[in-house]
Every structure is written in C-alpha cells, then in structure tokens.
Design a protein around this motif. Structure first.
Motif, PDB file in Angstrom:
ATOM      1  N   GLY A  42       0.794  -1.217   0.000  1.00 35.35           N
ATOM      2  CA  GLY A  42       0.000   0.000   0.000  1.00 35.35           C
ATOM      3  C   GLY A  42       0.832   1.275   0.000  1.00 35.35           C
ATOM      4  N   THR A  43       0.176   2.405  -0.294  1.00 39.57           N
ATOM      5  CA  THR A  43       0.790   3.725  -0.303  1.00 39.57           C
ATOM      6  C   THR A  43       0.015   4.618   0.660  1.00 39.57           C
ATOM      7  OG1 THR A  43       1.463   3.464  -2.621  1.00 39.57           O
ATOM      8  CG2 THR A  43       1.417   5.702  -1.739  1.00 39.57           C
ATOM      9  N   TYR A  44       0.744   5.383   1.493  1.00 38.32           N
ATOM     10  CA  TYR A  44       0.124   6.208   2.524  1.00 38.32           C
ATOM     11  C   TYR A  44       0.532   7.664   2.332  1.00 38.32           C
ATOM     12  CZ  TYR A  44      -0.766   1.767   4.887  1.00 38.32           C
ATOM     13  OH  TYR A  44      -1.184   0.502   5.195  1.00 38.32           O
ATOM     14  N   VAL A  45      -0.404   8.585   2.463  1.00 38.68           N
ATOM     15  CA  VAL A  45      -0.131  10.019   2.439  1.00 38.68           C
ATOM     16  C   VAL A  45      -0.521  10.586   3.799  1.00 38.68           C
ATOM     17  CG1 VAL A  45      -0.680  12.236   1.389  1.00 38.68           C
ATOM     18  CG2 VAL A  45      -0.452  10.205  -0.050  1.00 38.68           C
ATOM     19  N   ASN A  46       0.449  11.139   4.491  1.00 42.12           N
ATOM     20  CA  ASN A  46       0.248  11.667   5.848  1.00 42.12           C
ATOM     21  C   ASN A  46      -0.391  10.627   6.768  1.00 42.12           C
ATOM     22  OD1 ASN A  46       1.292  14.199   5.096  1.00 42.12           O
ATOM     23  ND2 ASN A  46      -0.702  14.840   4.328  1.00 42.12           N
ATOM     24  N   GLY A  47       0.066   9.365   6.627  1.00 45.16           N
ATOM     25  CA  GLY A  47      -0.379   8.296   7.511  1.00 45.16           C
ATOM     26  C   GLY A  47      -1.686   7.644   7.115  1.00 45.16           C
ATOM     27  N   VAL A  48      -2.336   8.090   6.027  1.00 48.37           N
ATOM     28  CA  VAL A  48      -3.621   7.536   5.602  1.00 48.37           C
ATOM     29  C   VAL A  48      -3.430   6.769   4.294  1.00 48.37           C
ATOM     30  CG1 VAL A  48      -5.990   8.052   4.944  1.00 48.37           C
ATOM     31  CG2 VAL A  48      -4.868   9.429   6.703  1.00 48.37           C
ATOM     32  N   LYS A  49      -3.875   5.509   4.271  1.00 44.99           N
ATOM     33  CA  LYS A  49      -3.744   4.697   3.068  1.00 44.99           C
ATOM     34  C   LYS A  49      -4.653   5.242   1.976  1.00 44.99           C
ATOM     35  CE  LYS A  49      -3.748  -0.087   1.485  1.00 44.99           C
ATOM     36  NZ  LYS A  49      -4.002  -1.510   1.844  1.00 44.99           N
ATOM     37  N   ILE A  50      -4.101   5.373   0.778  1.00 45.17           N
ATOM     38  CA  ILE A  50      -4.882   5.933  -0.324  1.00 45.17           C
ATOM     39  C   ILE A  50      -5.355   4.809  -1.239  1.00 45.17           C
ATOM     40  CG2 ILE A  50      -3.653   8.134  -0.247  1.00 45.17           C
ATOM     41  CD1 ILE A  50      -2.105   7.246  -2.742  1.00 45.17           C
ATOM     42  N   ASP A  51      -6.589   4.953  -1.720  1.00 45.64           N
ATOM     43  CA  ASP A  51      -7.157   3.994  -2.667  1.00 45.64           C
ATOM     44  C   ASP A  51      -7.397   4.626  -4.030  1.00 45.64           C
ATOM     45  OD1 ASP A  51      -7.326   1.900  -0.730  1.00 45.64           O
ATOM     46  OD2 ASP A  51      -9.087   2.896   0.111  1.00 45.64           O
TER      47      ASP A  51
END
Length: 558
Positions: A64-73
């Motif tokens: 997965g990829t996270y931006v500012n700690g939130v996983k992006i879909d």
C-alpha cells in the motif's frame, strides 16, 4: 524544481528531483525512482503532474501507499510538505522539507515587528467556549479535541503524528501557512519539523516563511499561546500599498507542552485580507498543543520501553548464541586435537575420526550462521515458479551422507506431475533443510525413517490453490507441554546439539510466503513420531507480472 526527500528508510537523506510535466514511477523496476527498499513492489506508486498540481496513486502494491499516515485507494492530490510512505520508506513531497534551513527563517525585530494582541496560558484550565453561541461552539470544539485524541492515540511515530496534527489544524483554522517547531535543546536554536501551505507557493522565494523569533521564544519560555499581527520593516510600507500587498498577517502560536516540559510550538498565519484569527481559536490551539504534547511524551515513554525491551532481547540472544557457539567450538577443538594426535602418530584412522567430528561441527556452525541471517533479516520473497520435487530431492541429496552414517532411511515422495508453485527458491530450500535435519536428528539410529511428501490442492471453486509439504518421522515425538513453544527462537528440545533457530526460521519463511507451519506429534504407541506440515499458497497470480513473464520466457527457451 520540486523534490522528494527521503527522511526514513534505507535511503535516508537522498533527494530526488521531479521534472516538470514528467510522471514519475516509485518502485523497484528499472524505470522507477531508484529506492533501495525491498518492501516496495516493482511498480508501487505513480506521481503525475496535472495543471500545475501533482497527484499520486497506488499501483495495486502489496504493502500500500500512505499520504500523511492515511492509506490511499484513489488518485490523491499532493500538497507541499505532505509525507508519502511506501514500504519502509518515508518521503517528503516538494521543496518544503522542514529540515531545509532555507524554508523557515526565524527573524528578529529588525526584520519583522510583531504586535501581540493577546496571550493565554496553556494549561488544563483552557476551556473552549465562544460567543455568541457558547453551547454550539463547545460541542464543535470538543469534537475537534476528540478527533485529536483519536489520531494522537493511533500514532507513535513523531513525524507521522505531527503531520496528522497539522492536517487537523489546517482543516479547522484554514490558515495559509503552518509550521510546527520543536526545541533542539539549545535555547537559541529551534528547528522546523513540519511545514505546510494551503496553496502551492508561486516560486522559491514565496515558499520561504519568515517567523518572529520573539513570538516563538515567548510561547516556549512562558508556556503561553500568542495571538498577534505583524508588519514588515520595509521601505515599501511608505508607499501606501493595500493591506494585501503589504502582507500584514494574523498569526497564532501555541506551545506544545506536557506538564512543565515544552516540546515546541504550533505556528499558523494568514494574511489579514483573507482571515483574522480570534481569541477563541487561540484557546482551541492551546488545547491542541496540550494534547500533542501528551502524545509526544507518550511516544517517548513507548520508545524508551521498546529500547529497554530490545536491549533485554539482545542480551538474551547473545547469551543463547554464546552457549550454542561455545558447544560447537568445543566440538571443533576436540576434533582438531584428534586430528593433531593422529598426524603426530601417523595414525590415519585416528585422524579420520577427528576429521568426522570437525566436519560435523563445521556443518553446525554454518547452519547456525545461515539461520541467524535468515531470522534477523526480513525481506519480501522473490517468487519464482518452481517444482517442489527437484528442490526436495536436492535437500535429501545434501543430507544423504548424514542419513547413511546413522543408517536412517530418508524417503522423498513427490508426484512428478505436480505443477510448479510460486516460491522463493533459496528461502524454501533452507526451510525444507531445517525440517529434514530436525527429523533425521529426532529418529533412532538404524531404526529410524524420515518421509518427505509434497501435494498440490486445486482448491474449491472460487478458492485459491495451495500446496503442502509434509516431513514425517518415527522418532520419540515431542511432549505436549513443549509443542506450545517449539517455534520460538532459542528454544530447543535437542539440548546442546540444537540452537533453537531452525524451526523459528522455518515458521518465518512460511509466513513470509503467506503460509503457515503446523505440527502434530505422539510420544507413545505404534504411531509415535512427529509430522511437520508446511502449507503454502500455490496461486501463480500472486507473482509479479514481470517475473511471470520472465519465467515463461525461460521455460520457452528450454
């Protein structure tokens, strides 16, 4: 030119330029930005520019990829200062790397004159009420505090925590710019930790934030939140330009504190033409600073606990390994003494007996070193389609000499028509070797038998295929009270002959493949002995497409 700065991971300190109008791939493939992180997929994520903005999307990566700690879909817009996590690597997007000294500049009165409108003590008595609707305002502010409590409880990484706090501040206060500064321990030095802009700066000069050192020091020394405006000492002020042109700004600066300790400050500002902060917002920012300070103190305590546990684990590991290595060295010394005596007496029979002892202990220390490396290093398996038959035959051939010396039967029974399955060859080879070696050591000489089987299961409709490897022995079995901990490191049933790492490594290898290891054992009766069952996913769709193509090309070439 925008940059990606690595602030955590194997490539910490590296900076990658992002050319305008050119999409960039993050991953381990040859055309991607080169990041030496084995937890990344070959094509992990993609950065694309669009009308002056940059967007990121995950490419169905495994971790997965996270931006500012939130996983992006979905496709997500990036703002300067956003943190991107891919695998074990944490990157900062844009020119606003908070550790860049040119981004935030703390200036004195000669460059930035500050007019303090209000101060407010930051303590437990910071009750959030506003006029003219105090009840509605209290409910709203308590909702913000609840969100803050939730996010600070979820994160123990300081950088990730502060980035989430800044996100919350931007959502609530709508500032144009924000900076979180932490105390470096030197009363004259503070360092920016997180920098954020609401709109992307027009140029490098516009990206620089000039913050009054007086305000920062006041908030940190006195533990008070400060609401202020500023005016730049610049000849242009005499020209009668508008407020917006003169860039007079409204700002809030609140301390991040826990009890008497001040960690740093949260600073946000906005031009007066767009937004003016209020005393009620100052009180809310003080509350945010208090919760953030509590979270930072908790993170420090947790880090200290982890460090203490790690030191204790290191001590236990060193003691266990020292004991195993000492036993092996004693065997080596005994074998070497026999070889030396045999050579001095020209007695080749005695020398050969000593060599057998030497070779056995050399094999033990080699196995110990390989298991130590496998257990200490976590990496993503490099899957290839292979047949289990040849792999298990190779393991049996390597152990044939040992089995013959003990007059133990070692049987490999694998269906030659069994289809190949996706595994990491070297890792699975080591796991099977560990299971076979343990089985050979568990049986009695001249009467023992070890059978190694492999089977393929297509699975029910809609269910994935799986394979299993069974290593069966007719040894003395494992007592029920020992079955609960045989997979734990440095626990062994072999006494001085074992290191306690073989089964722990085998279990980790199976889990890294997405599988598991099971054991059943009996210590009495005609069915006495143990069966170790390794279950592995056998769906070729788990493999990287490029690796699958490579395997097909290799098979066609053969």
């Amino acid at each position: 030119m925008l940059v990606l700065s690595v602030i955590q991971g194997p490539d910490k300190g590296k900076r990658f330029e992002l050319p305008d109008h050119e999409p960039q791939l993050i991953g381990r493939s040859s055309e991607a930005i080169l990041i030496n992180d084995t937890t990344l997929s070959r094509r992990h994520a993609e950065l694309t520019p669009d009308s002056g903005q940059w967007f990121i999307r995950d490419l169905a990566s495994q971790n997965g990829t996270y931006v500012n700690g939130v996983k992006i879909d979905d496709r997500t817009r990036l703002r300067l200062g956003d943190q991107i996590r891919v695998g074990q690597t944490l990157l900062v997007f844009g020119v606003t790397d908070a550790r860049d000294p040119d981004v935030v500049r703390f200036v004195g009165k000669s460059e930035l004159d500050t007019s303090i409108e209000r101060t407010m003590a930051s303590n437990e008595d910071s009750i959030i009420l506003a006029e003219p609707e105090p009840r509605a305002a209290a409910v709203h502010h308590l909702r913000i505090v609840y969100k803050l409590t939730t996010l600070t409880a979820q994160s123990l990484d300081r950088g990730e925590l502060l980035a989430k706090v800044m996100d919350l501040v931007f959502d609530e206060f709508q500032p144009e710019r924000g900076v979180i500064v932490l105390d470096s321990g030197d009363s004259h030095v503070v360092r920016p930790e997180v920098v954020r802009y609401r709109n992307a700066p027009r140029d490098a000069d516009d990206a620089k934030i000039r913050v009054s050192r007086t305000i920062i020091q006041h908030a940190m020394r006195h533990g008070e939140g400060v609401l202020c405006t500023n005016a730049m000492n610049d000849p242009r002020f005499a020209s009668g330009d508008s407020v917006q042109r003169l860039n007079i700004r409204s700002a809030i600066c609140s301390p991040i504190k826990f009890r008497e300790r001040v960690f740093g400050t949260i600073y946000v500002d906005s031009s007066i033409a767009n937004y003016t902060f209020t005393g009620e917002q100052l009180a809310l920012m003080n509350a945010i600073g208090l919760h953030t300070g509590l979270a930072l103190a908790n993170a420090e305590l947790y880090s200290q606990k982890v460090r203490a546990e790690r030191l204790a684990a290191v001590g236990e590991t060193v003691a266990s390994l020292s004991h195993s290595i000492k036993n092996i060295l004693q065997g080596l010394r005994g074998g070497a003494d026999l070889v030396e005596i045999g050579l001095k007496k020209d007695d080749m029979k005695l020398a050969k007996g000593g060599w057998a002892i030497l070779k056995r202990n050399l094999d033990r220390i080699i196995g110990l070193a390989l298991n130590m490396l496998a257990y200490s290093r976590q990496r993503r398996p490099e899957l290839q389609l292979i047949k289990l038959g040849p792999l298990m035959d190779d393991c049996a051939q390597l152990l044939e000499g040992y089995a013959s010396s003990r007059r133990v039967a070692l049987i490999v029974d694998v269906d030659p028509e069994m289809p190949p399955i996706p595994v990491d060859t070297s890792l699975l080879h080591q796991a099977v070797m560990n299971l076979m070696t343990n089985a050979l050591e568990a049986v009695e000489p001249q009467r023992g038998a070890v059978t190694c089987r492999a089977a393929y299961h297509a699975g029910a409709p809609g269910q994935p295929a799986w394979a299993e490897i069974n290593v069966i022995d007719n040894g003395i079995g494992i007592p029920p009270e020992k079955l609960a901990w045989i997979f734990e490191p440095f626990n062994t049933t072999k006494g001085q002959r074992g290191t306690g790492l073989g089964l722990a490594v085998t279990k980790r290898i199976a889990e890294e493949h997405g599988g598991r290891v099971e054991v059943s054992s009996r210590t009495d009766g005609p069915e006495r002995g143990s069966t170790f069952r390794m279950i592995l996913p056998a769906d070729a769709g788990r493999m990287d497409p490029s690796a699958t193509a490579h395997n097909r090309a290799s098979e066609s070439a053969i």
